[in-house]
Write a protein that holds these residues in place. Sequence first.
Motif, PDB file in Angstrom:
ATOM      1  N   ARG A   1      -2.198  -1.230   5.836  1.00  7.75           N
ATOM      2  CA  ARG A   1      -2.775  -2.592   5.673  1.00  7.75           C
ATOM      3  C   ARG A   1      -4.165  -2.604   6.726  1.00  7.75           C
TER       4      ARG A   1
ATOM      5  N   PRO B   1       0.851  -1.384   0.071  1.00  9.81           N
ATOM      6  CA  PRO B   1       0.093  -0.091   0.009  1.00  9.81           C
ATOM      7  C   PRO B   1       0.863   1.244   0.102  1.00  9.81           C
TER       8      PRO B   1
ATOM      9  N   HIS C   1      -5.870  -2.144  -2.179  1.00  7.29           N
ATOM     10  CA  HIS C   1      -5.821  -2.188  -0.816  1.00  7.29           C
ATOM     11  C   HIS C   1      -6.952  -1.433  -0.022  1.00  7.29           C
TER      12      HIS C   1
END
Length: 267
Positions: free
Chosen positions: A262, A12, A138
């Motif tokens: 995340r 990410p 993500h």
Amino acid sequence: MDPVEVVAGDGPVILGLPHTGLHVPEAILSTFNETGRALADTDWNIHRLYADLLPGATSVRATFHRYVIDANRDPTGKSLYPGQNTTTLCPLIDFDNRPLYRDDMEPDATEIAARRAAFHAPYHAALAAQVERVRSKHGIALLYDCHSIRSVVPFLFEGRLPDFNIGDNDGTTCAPAVSEIVAKVCRSADHYTTIVNGRFKGGWTTRHYGRPQDGVHAIQMELTQCSHLEAEAPPYALDPVKSAQLRTVLGEILSGLEDWARNEGQG
């Protein structure tokens, strides 16, 4: 030469590298004076300093020099720091207020528009594409813009800069947790100094892409070059000891940001 190099990772975090490039087309180089040809205001070796610190990170790197056109300036030419000394979209002076061009060879509006189309626009098209790709994958994208500068530049700021200059445009370009993660790591690192939103609040890249409400978080890190170079002067070589020590800190920053992104993306 392609104006931008992209390494697309699966994580990410995106590393922006707008000022490490050294390419100057010959037609432009021929208009520079000796000061311009020295290319002194480069973010020397920053791409090497960050290399392989975060497996899976995406990187977007400009290959052209900032004297051609500054990829971290507003393409309209609007100043990032109104009322303060700074350099422009196509700089006419260096960081010491010395002219870069031979007499009567500065770029006119037509030339600036051509450079914007050939260099600035492709860089940001690539960066925007990676931000959207990462966010789609993500649910979140975290853009960390990588910079460096000499620790003492009287034309731009008073005194000596702190080693870590963190910018989120006064808290508008990322979630508070992002700045807190970066600042906490920096402040806990021995032998370094830190400031948030001091002389550098984040350039156009950080301000343009940072939309935390839309899942895109952006933050700028401006490092003093004395923190990792043998000298803030030619040949601007990385100091093995200083750079290894600094890479440990930067790796901790990037890992912390990735963990946060995340978790936020899953939420």
